[in-house]
Design a protein around this motif. Structure first.
Motif, PDB file in Angstrom:
ATOM      1  N   THR A 784       0.852  -1.172   0.000  1.00 57.23           N
ATOM      2  CA  THR A 784       0.000   0.000   0.000  1.00 57.23           C
ATOM      3  C   THR A 784       0.895   1.232   0.000  1.00 57.23           C
ATOM      4  O   THR A 784       1.804   1.341   0.807  1.00 57.23           O
ATOM      5  N   PHE A 785       0.648   2.119  -0.938  1.00 57.21           N
ATOM      6  CA  PHE A 785       1.420   3.357  -1.022  1.00 57.21           C
ATOM      7  C   PHE A 785       0.703   4.474  -0.297  1.00 57.21           C
ATOM      8  O   PHE A 785      -0.523   4.484  -0.200  1.00 57.21           O
ATOM      9  N   PHE A 786       1.457   5.432   0.096  1.00 58.54           N
ATOM     10  CA  PHE A 786       0.872   6.662   0.627  1.00 58.54           C
ATOM     11  C   PHE A 786       1.429   7.798  -0.198  1.00 58.54           C
ATOM     12  O   PHE A 786       2.639   7.938  -0.334  1.00 58.54           O
ATOM     13  N   VAL A 787       0.542   8.548  -0.756  1.00 57.33           N
ATOM     14  CA  VAL A 787       0.994   9.622  -1.630  1.00 57.33           C
ATOM     15  C   VAL A 787       0.443  10.946  -1.132  1.00 57.33           C
ATOM     16  O   VAL A 787      -0.710  11.033  -0.697  1.00 57.33           O
ATOM     17  N   ASN A 788       1.264  11.950  -1.193  1.00 60.76           N
ATOM     18  CA  ASN A 788       0.851  13.262  -0.695  1.00 60.76           C
ATOM     19  C   ASN A 788      -0.128  13.914  -1.644  1.00 60.76           C
ATOM     20  O   ASN A 788       0.003  13.809  -2.856  1.00 60.76           O
ATOM     21  N   ALA A 803      -2.349  12.686   3.137  1.00 60.93           N
ATOM     22  CA  ALA A 803      -1.644  11.505   2.625  1.00 60.93           C
ATOM     23  C   ALA A 803      -2.692  10.482   2.243  1.00 60.93           C
ATOM     24  O   ALA A 803      -3.296   9.850   3.109  1.00 60.93           O
ATOM     25  N   ALA A 804      -2.922  10.360   0.948  1.00 63.69           N
ATOM     26  CA  ALA A 804      -3.899   9.383   0.485  1.00 63.69           C
ATOM     27  C   ALA A 804      -3.212   8.042   0.363  1.00 63.69           C
ATOM     28  O   ALA A 804      -1.993   7.979   0.238  1.00 63.69           O
ATOM     29  N   PHE A 805      -3.978   7.008   0.420  1.00 64.88           N
ATOM     30  CA  PHE A 805      -3.354   5.695   0.252  1.00 64.88           C
ATOM     31  C   PHE A 805      -3.812   5.080  -1.060  1.00 64.88           C
ATOM     32  O   PHE A 805      -4.901   5.338  -1.542  1.00 64.88           O
ATOM     33  N   LEU A 807      -4.191   1.481  -2.381  1.00 60.58           N
ATOM     34  CA  LEU A 807      -4.200   0.172  -1.748  1.00 60.58           C
ATOM     35  C   LEU A 807      -3.439  -0.870  -2.557  1.00 60.58           C
ATOM     36  O   LEU A 807      -3.635  -1.009  -3.752  1.00 60.58           O
ATOM     37  N   VAL A 860     -12.857   1.405  -0.894  1.00 61.75           N
ATOM     38  CA  VAL A 860     -11.890   2.100  -1.740  1.00 61.75           C
ATOM     39  C   VAL A 860     -12.529   2.632  -3.021  1.00 61.75           C
ATOM     40  O   VAL A 860     -11.820   3.050  -3.934  1.00 61.75           O
TER      41      VAL A 860
END
Lengths: 1162, 554
Positions: A784-788, A803-805, A807, A860
């Protein structure tokens, strides 16, 4: 024949041996020559012994020859007689024999030392091998050696036979075995192909057997003439032939799986710009397609079609290192290409093998060969094959009026205007005027050779393909390669260094848009006015494509690749070798782009942002391998074991920077310049990289192995496995085991088949089964990434970053392809005809796709990750046949391959069995029970011809049709046309792909014909090439569209003319039907060569060993039903993915090449 | 080779193979396979950073609610009509003429569960951070728990029984989970709000930079709202409201001085203590854009998508405190907007309204067909076919006088404000029969004073009339177009009365039909099923354990 087989095995695998002469072949090349010429004769000890077949076991390591001779003397009671001046008994030797006949043992010991021996009663007399009493042919380098190893008839008077062995092109062949039939008397040719052989007088009417790996064996009677000329014809299918397989080589005879070898002939003399292009049509079910033909474009490569919804790209392995780029390789450097198609051959590549493997081996030098310098060059002109033609201006105006009138609208042109168009002639705004003929050339120089302990191959090449667009654009590639090997005792070192530079200058815009803007403007208009200003017009109101090409800027690609491979092989003991490989690639690519501002008259502007851009890409790929090979032959049992471990690691980085409003002349920033904030995506990723991260690291650890057993070259069984651990998966799912088993049976070797074998030929049955993997997943996808996100919310009146994720699916795992293959190889008509047939059945499960069974409450929305859900079955067959027809005057070869594959979607995803996506008018469909992606839409059923027709025949609800409009087939018979009446219209993936090669040699002349084609493919094509005055965007009609419906042309190809927005146009052209479906099958004459090789007598005067001049042409003739678009072009990538565009008609034209070539060998 | 030799030989193979493999494992085993991208965070690295934890919570906030829900939800009620509600589909819901596959139902359901997932991921992972002070993490958890409760409350409001997600669920769990009974959902919401209130600071304890975060007061106010919506928990409502009204440790609240400023004056809008919870916006950087579909066309709107109804206009009382139908009210049907509750002018644009841009001269908005003087823009006029209003009214509330480009406003949108607490208290007291002058003077009177009423007859505790009706009418006027009306008519169970038949507009229509009042939309409300929304059929296909609400089974 049996000898030949054993020889090859000896030569390449270092097997135990029975055929003495093969031994020489092997060893002569390996060991240094240490001869001295002065002669004196101190006589050694004497012992009496009468047994002829005394057997001996001896194992020494790095001992003086003297001491070995002593040991043999002790064991055998023979004595050695020799001169210390001639025979250096101080040289150190490592030697090992077990339970061997003394004669064989001596041959094994002495031949490498270039010492001949004669047994005389109780003595063994040693002499240097090249002593003057062994005559050599003129010009001999001294490398040729007379072998008089067997203890027969040595004392009788001899006849000296000399001769020369040449290939079908007249070039001398070195290292060819020449043997007196029925005896052990034989020799090998030197580098120039000359040989001398001393035979007993009583055998002077005997027969010489001339043979070598890769050539058809020849038998020549020794007649009165003692200067024999023998021509050997290459035999690509020689049973002794060696095939490159994963992590090693195999004798063709022992191959149990489906592997195809493509040799150098695929590139020789052909104006191909890269290896992918060279491989098209060379191997059945190796399917190569293109999206357009612009220089520098990549190609779609598939082996056996489509087995997964994800990437179907095969693994490319160059000189043992995976992950190579075929487009960066110099085609001229290629020695052979092996195409691994089934589980039996590919499983050793484990998780990346499901799409097949392409193994490329580059050329190497030969030991004990003088430097040979070769030049190969081709120069020629490529002509764009423009396949459509707009109608004349006056005709266009006439048709436009008809279209308007049919739509109840007033005419756009008066009769006077149309007459004026006719009188004035056409303008020059047509696509032919933005393309031109362009040069293409390749030049290669290589030097090959080797000493006693080393070999080298140095090659330098350049290829330039000018772009057919006006302006000065083109693709250049420079290649340098040094392949070098060196032996240090038991250690063999092999190093490969290769450097590639690509220098590609492209225009600043999209080729598709340039072509469409240039082609859909009616011929009322021209690109420039009489004052030279670039113009626009109502159809292309914004851009002038000719101006963009001539002055609009550029994209310059400057790409470097360095490839290196160091292999060290150590012979631990006779049967065991350990090999360490360190290899890798560094790629550094850069692109500089600039858009220049162009103002057009009366309006329109290009490049007003004056963007300047720089993009960089860097990759480091490393591969470490440690392998052990154990080969053992015990009687008729042959066992080979390979085990090893490897790591492959890659790190890729992208960056991109751009600013706008640069200085118009210099392209440098000014105070009004703006840094482009979209250089990186909003989430910190590179926007140009499909949203993927700007840094990608991957690593793959593997264990692999192969166990092969064969009995008497009749029964073969082989197992391969690979155990892969990939960084692309979570620890728990990371490791995958990919095994295969394969077996083969040469049933013609059975006793009861002896009739067949003697009168018909050889037959081998093969079968393999295994589970292959597809690591078809992006790096990090399981996480799972977290992107600003900027300005996600606000606190205290200030924006706050969120910080959105994104999945991940931690359960991601390998796709697994269970692959079954069965095949038969037959060798008929004294091995002139070779036929192979394979059938395969592959079912891939756990294919990645999204899920449609997960409720929204999971939380999601629509952005679910991919899951291992889909399943595809892919079946097909392939056939290959080649026929050699040697003749006194003309020798010819014919080879043909034909293949088919058809996939079926067995399971799409949990929760849904089908999914469609709209592509402009028509749709792409994925539906269980059908191929992965098919075209979907309505079927036509002729035209409405009469008002009565209109009343009776089903229509779309609320549609008003008139005669000349298309009737659509009412599939369910409910009296109305709607979604339920759609059909699966076609399969966009090629079927029945084939290739045909013909070669002929007549004296010094040679001819090569290569034909390639596709037997069945559907293409849906839309846009201005199909629809007159396309959708209001297009302003023209093309010649091929003029067969449209009128009351007097009721069976026309196209419906009546009508304007966009009219009921007719909506019915006919806005409905996705088989109106847009075309038959894209074709047969294409891909290459023709007509060459002439100068007689050696002439060329040698200029110091040239061989000179060949030839004419060559590419894409010369095409037979197809698809007249207005090139049938090779596809809109798809190699997975027929839903992302495909619908405008394949707007592709860069196929270049037709005419040129000439020159091959020189010094 | 004899048997022993053979044996030895095989042994050698195995021994050598074993050594080989071991060596390779040593070499390659060092190669790490747990790789993470260096340019984005993954679970391996994310939560360790304090900033990331903050950013994730910000992301939970970003999913709290949306401007279109605040503003357009009233078009599902008798307060307004939306004629082309393409995305919100409130017109279809208001008409009662929808299928259960209506996308709004699915989108709404999905929206709350997306918010819940974000909150749950935060709550499940925040303690992986070890550097933030525990108190800070506790506060942050309180914020996330409030938001999770908020989403569950909204789900319960529309659907009744819904799955309660107390922690993040897997795909497979999502396929199996069942609907919890409404009472259980309610209890979860109440418990969570208590837990949040226990750890959250009040509105004076936050630093200025944290203004906009969820406070203890917000948790209690939402708890009061949840209890109020039950209808039978009025004593509890009273208790919670009194905690807010009497205990400064729960926050310090007051009505803003001017009703209009609450929505349109940037300073008041963002800083007033009346706001208990508001969606936070920043000019240019984080904005909402609904005004482009609300205000008169001549002001620059592209269309009108929220037209207040005559029914709403009629419920505004007269300045003297009387309803328009009461005797002595002084209401004139031909001059209907005179002497009305000043909140009417602050909320709704009617015919010949004096539009004040703030600074520039007033502009008269002519809405009556054919009434625009020559030479002026007639685009505001009512027409059955035009881009303008469908009822003869435009919206003034929410107007941003800074008139930003594209009407993209940076003003906050209130979700809970002090006036609502006062109205809840009044309603609870009234329904318990405990409305006294004291209570009135703490609730309705200050609201009317703030609205601009001055006449004693409007301000003083009424001695006659239906107190429940007075409180409800007050609530409708005070909170008009802020999305409360659709909740109110549902919880009061009056939807079948007010949502059956036509929603009307101003008196510009055929005089023979409905006394000349425009018929804007025919509505139907089936009390047998419409009090709850249908569970989206797509959802039930994917999770067969989800039951359907009454009346929607197929």
């Amino acid at each position: 024949m049996k000898n030949a087989m054993q020889r090859s095995s000896l030569r390449l695998r270092g097997y135990a041996l029975t055929g003495a002469c093969a031994m020489y072949l092997l060893l002569l090349n390996v060991y240094p020559l240490q001869a001295q010429l002065a002669y004196s004769a101190p006589v050694k000890k004497y012992n009496y012994f009468q047994e002829k077949d005394y057997r001996i076991t001896l194992q020494v390591k790095n001992e003086k020859l003297q001491s070995i001779l002593d040991k043999i003397e002790k064991k055998s009671r023979f004595v050695f007689v020799y001169s210390n001046d001639e025979i250096n008994t101080d040289q150190k030797v490592t030697f090992s024999v077990k339970d061997k006949e003394l004669t064989d043992a001596l041959a094994e010991l002495l031949t490498p030392l270039r010492i001949n021996y004669e047994m005389m009663k109780d003595k063994i007399i040693l002499r240097p091998a090249n002593k003057p009493n062994t005559p050599l042919a003129a010009g001999s380098s001294g490398a040729a050696t007379t072998i008089e190893g067997a203890a027969t008839a040595q004392q009788r008077a001899d006849t000296l036979i000399t001769g020369r062995v040449v290939d079908d092109k007249g070039l001398g062949l070195g290292n060819i075995s020449v043997q007196l039939k029925g005896t052990a008397i034989g020799t090998t040719t030197n580098g120039e192909g000359n040989f001398t052989l001393r035979i007993p007088d009583d055998r002077k009417n005997g027969v010489l057997v001339v043979s070598s790996v890769g050539y058809i064996q020849q038998e020549v009677s020794i007649t009165g003439s003692q200067l024999l000329a023998v021509t050997l014809v290459p035999d690509s299918k020689d049973l002794g032939e060696v095939v490159v397989v994963g992590y090693g080589t195999q004798r063709r005879i022992s191959v149990t799986g489906a592997v195809d070898a493509v040799g150098r002939q695929a590139v020789e003399g052909r104006p191909v710009v890269n290896v992918s292009q060279a491989l098209q049509g060379q191997s059945p079910n190796l399917i190569i397609q293109q999206n357009n033909f612009e220089p520098g474009q990549g190609m779609n490569i598939n082996i056996r079609g489509l087995g997964t919804l994800g990437s179907n790209t095969p693994l490319v392995v160059i000189d043992g290192i995976p992950g190579g780029d075929l487009n960066l390789l110099n085609p001229n450097d290629i020695e052979s290409v092996s195409v691994l198609k089934d589980a039996g051959t590919a499983a050793i590549y484990g998780s990346r093998s499901a799409n097949g493997v392409i193994l490329v081996t580059t050329r190497k030098g030969k030991k004990n060969a003088k430097p040979s310098v070769t030049y190969n060059g081709i120069y020629g002109i490529q002509s764009p094959r423009v396949t459509y033609e707009p109608v004349h201006a006056w005709e266009n105006a006439y048709y436009k009026n008809e279209s308007l009138a049919n739509s109840g609208l007033p005419p756009a042109f008066t009769p006077e205007q149309i007459q004026e168009f006719a009188r004035r002639g056409d303008g020059d705004w047509r696509v032919d005027n933005i393309v031109k003929d362009a040069a293409q050339q390749t030049h290669n120089i290589s030097v090959t050779g080797g000493g006693a302990n080393n070999t080298y191959m140095l090659s330098v090449g350049m290829m330039e393909q000018k772009n057919n667009f006006v302006g000065d654009y083109g693709y250049k590639r420079y290649n340098i390669r040094l392949n070098h090997s060196y032996d240090i005792g038991k250690l063999k070192l092999n190093t490969i260094m290769a450097y590639t530079k690509v220098d590609n200058t492209d225009h600043s815009f999209s080729a598709g848009t340039l072509l469409v803007d240039a082609s859909r403007v009616p011929l009322y208009y021209s690109f420039r006015d009489s004052a030279g200003n670039y113009l626009t017009n109502p159809v292309s109101a914004q851009f002038n494509p000719k101006a963009i090409l001539e002055n609009g800027g550029y994209r310059k690609y400057d790409n470097d690749e360095i490839f290196g491979n160091i292999t060290a092989e150590y012979q631990v003991f006779k049967d065991l070798k350990i090999r360490g490989v360190f290899g890798g690639t560094v790629r550094a690519n850069q692109m500089r782009g600039r858009r220049m501002q162009l103002n057009f008259l009366p309006g329109g502007v290009y490049g007003d942002d004056r963007e300047v851009r720089n993009e960089n890409y860097k990759q480091l790929f490393t591969n470490v391998q440690l392998l052990a090979e154990y080969d053992k032959k015990i009687g008729d049992h042959d066992i080979k074991v390979l085990v090893g471990g490897t790591n492959e690691s890659s790190k890729q980085q992208w960056s991109r920077m751009a600013f706008r409003f640069a200085d118009p002349q210099l392209g440098i920033p000014t105070s009004e310049s703006v840094f482009d904030p979209n250089n990186f995506g909003p989430d910190g990723t590179n926007a140009d990289n499909g949203g993927r991260p700007a840094t990608i690291e991957t690593s793959l650890n593997s264990l692999l192995g192969r166990l092969a057993y064969s009995y008497n070259d009749k029964y073969f069984i082989e197992g391969n496995f690979r155990y892969d651990g990939s960084s692309n998966f979570l620890k728990a799912n990371r490791w995958g085991f990919f095994p295969s088993v394969a077996a083969a049976w040469r049933f013609s070797e059975e006793m009861f088949m002896s009739y067949v074998k003697d009168y018909i030929g050889d037959f081998k049955l093969r079968a393999s089964y295994g589970v292959l993997g597809n690591q078809n997943v992006d790096a990090y996808q399981y996480q799972t990434f977290f992107v600003n996100q900027q300005n996600a919310y606000a606190f205290g009146g200030n924006p706050a970053t969120g910080a959105a994720f994104d999945l991940g699916n931690p359960n991601l795992t390998w796709e697994k392809a269970a692959t079954f293959n069965v095949g038969i190889d037959a060798s008929l008509l004294n091995r002139r005809l070779e036929v192979s047939f394979d059938y395969f059945d592959k079912t891939t499960r756990d294919i990645l796709f999204t899920r449609e069974d997960i409720p929204d409450l999971f939380g999601v929305g629509g952005s679910l990750p991919d899951y291992n859900v889909a399943k595809v079955r892919n079946r097909g067959w392939e056939i290959r046949a080649s026929y050699n027809l040697p003749g006194k005057l003309i020798s010819q070869t014919f080879s043909v391959n034909l293949a088919d594959n058809l996939n079926e979607l067995l399971q799409l995803t949990y929760g849904a069995n089908e999914r469609t996506v709209r592509k402009e008018e028509f749709e792409l469909l994925r539906r269980v029970g059908h191929p992965i992606t098919v075209y979907y839409g309505y079927k036509r059923d002729g035209y409405f011809q009469t008002p009565d027709d209109i009343n009776k025949y089903p229509k779309f609800a609320n549609s008003t049709v008139v005669p000349g409009d298309i009737k659509f087939s009412d599939r369910n018979g409910d009296g109305v046309i709607n979604d339920q009446d759609k059909y699966i219209l076609g399969n966009p993936f090629p079927r029945y792909t084939f290739g045909f090669t013909y070669t002929a040699a007549i004296k010094g002349f040679d001819v090569v014909l290569f034909i390639q084609g596709v037997g069945k493919r559907d293409a849906m094509i839309r846009g201005e090439q199909v629809e007159p005055f396309h959708f209001g965007y297009g302003g023209t009609m093309y010649r091929h569209q003029t067969d449209y419906w009128t009351p007097t042309n009721p069976d026309a190809k196209y419906p009546r003319l009508a304007e966009a927005g009219s009921a007719s146009n909506t019915n006919n052209y806005r409905t996705g039907s088989d109106l847009y479906l075309f038959d894209a099958s074709y047969v294409r004459l891909k290459n023709v060569q007509i060459g002439y090789t100068l007689p050696t007598a002439i060329s040698s005067k200029a110091g040239i060993k061989k000179a060949r001049l030839y004419l060559t042409g590419q894409n010369l003739v095409t037979l197809t039903k698809l007249s207005f678009l090139d049938p090779e072009i596809t809109e798809f990538d190699n997975r027929t993915s839903f992302n495909a565009g619908a405008n394949s008609a707007r592709a860069y034209f196929l270049p037709v090449f005419y040129g000439f070539g020159l091959d020189l060998t010094f | 080779m004899n048997k022993t030799q053979h044996h030895m030989c095989m042994k050698n193979i195995f021994r050598n193979s074993f050594l080989m493999v071991s060596a390779v494992l040593l070499v390659t085993g060092c190669k790490k396979l747990d790789l993470a991208p260096s340019d984005r965070y993954t679970e391996l690295t994310f939560w360790q950073s304090d900033m990331n934890v903050n950013n994730f919570l910000t992301n939970v906030y970003s999913n709290l609610y949306s401007s279109d829900r605040v503003i357009f939800n009233d078009a599902m009620s008798d307060n307004a009509h939306s004629k082309t509600a393409v995305s919100t589909q409130v017109d279809a819901i208001a008409s009662g003429n929808f299928t259960i596959a209506l996308e709004r139902f699915r989108n709404e359901w999905s929206f709350y569960y997306q918010g819940i997932k974000k909150a749950n991921i935060f709550l499940d992972n925040v303690d992986k951070n070890t550097t933030l002070p525990e108190a800070t993490r506790n506060r942050m958890k309180g914020e996330a728990r409030f938001i999770r409760a908020w989403h569950h409350f909204n789900l319960m409001k529309w659907w009744g029984d819904v799955p309660v997600l107390r922690s993040d669920i897997s795909e497979d769990e999502a396929k199996e989970i069942t609907r919890s009974p409404r009472a259980e959902v309610l209890q979860f919401v109440l418990d969570e709000l208590d837990a949040a209130a226990a750890v959250l600071p009040n509105n004076t304890q936050y630093a200025a930079a944290d203004r906009g975060r969820i406070t203890k007061g917000a948790a209690l106010a939402l708890k009061a709202r949840a209890l109020l919506y039950e209808g039978n928990r009025m004593a509890d409502v009273v208790t919670v409201c009194e905690q807010l009204m009497n205990d400064p440790s729960n926050g310090t609240f007051a009505l803003a001085g001017n009703y209009n400023d609450l929505f349109s004056n940037a300073n008041v809008n963002k800083n007033t203590n009346e706001s208990i919870l508001a969606l936070q916006y920043v000019p240019q950087l984080r904005t909402w854009g609904e005004n482009i579909d609300l205000v008169p066309i001549s002001i620059g709107a592209r269309t009108n998508n929220l037209s207040p109804t005559q029914e709403l206009v009629n419920d505004y009382i007269m300045l003297n405190g009387k309803t328009i139908n009461e005797s002595g009210s002084g209401y004139d049907e031909n001059n209907p907007y005179a002497n009305r509750d000043p909140r009417l002018e602050a909320t709704i644009v009617y015919d010949r309204y004096n539009w004040n841009e703030g600074g520039s001269p007033d502009q008269v908005i002519y809405i009556k067909p054919g009434s625009t003087p020559n030479g002026q823009n007639a685009a505001n006029e009512y027409s059955a076919a035009g881009q303008g209003t469908s009822t003869g009214y435009y919206v003034r509330k929410f107007w941003d006088p800074s008139n930003p480009p594209g009407f993209n406003s940076g003003l906050n949108l209130h979700l809970i404000r002090w006036a609502e607490v006062l109205l809840m208290y009044a309603e609870a007291k009234a329904s318990l029969g405990q409305m006294t002058e004291e209570v009135w003077n703490k609730t309705i009177r200050p609201l009317r004073e703030r609205a601009g009423f001055t006449e004693a007859s409007a301000l003083n505790f009424p001695t006659s009339g239906d107190m429940m009706q007075i409180v409800r009418r007050e609530r409708r006027a005070e909170l008009a177009l802020e999305g409360f009306r659709i909740d109110d008519i549902r919880r009061w169970r009056i939807a079948e009365n007010v949502l059956n038949g036509y929603a009307h507009g101003a008196r510009f229509g055929d005089p023979s039909v409905d006394n000349g009042y425009i018929r804007a939309q025919l509505r139907a409300f089936d009390p047998g099923k419409h009090y709850l929304w249908p569970i989206p059929p797509n959802e039930r296909a994917r999770n067969t354990n989800l039951t359907q609400n009454n009346g929607y089974e197929q």
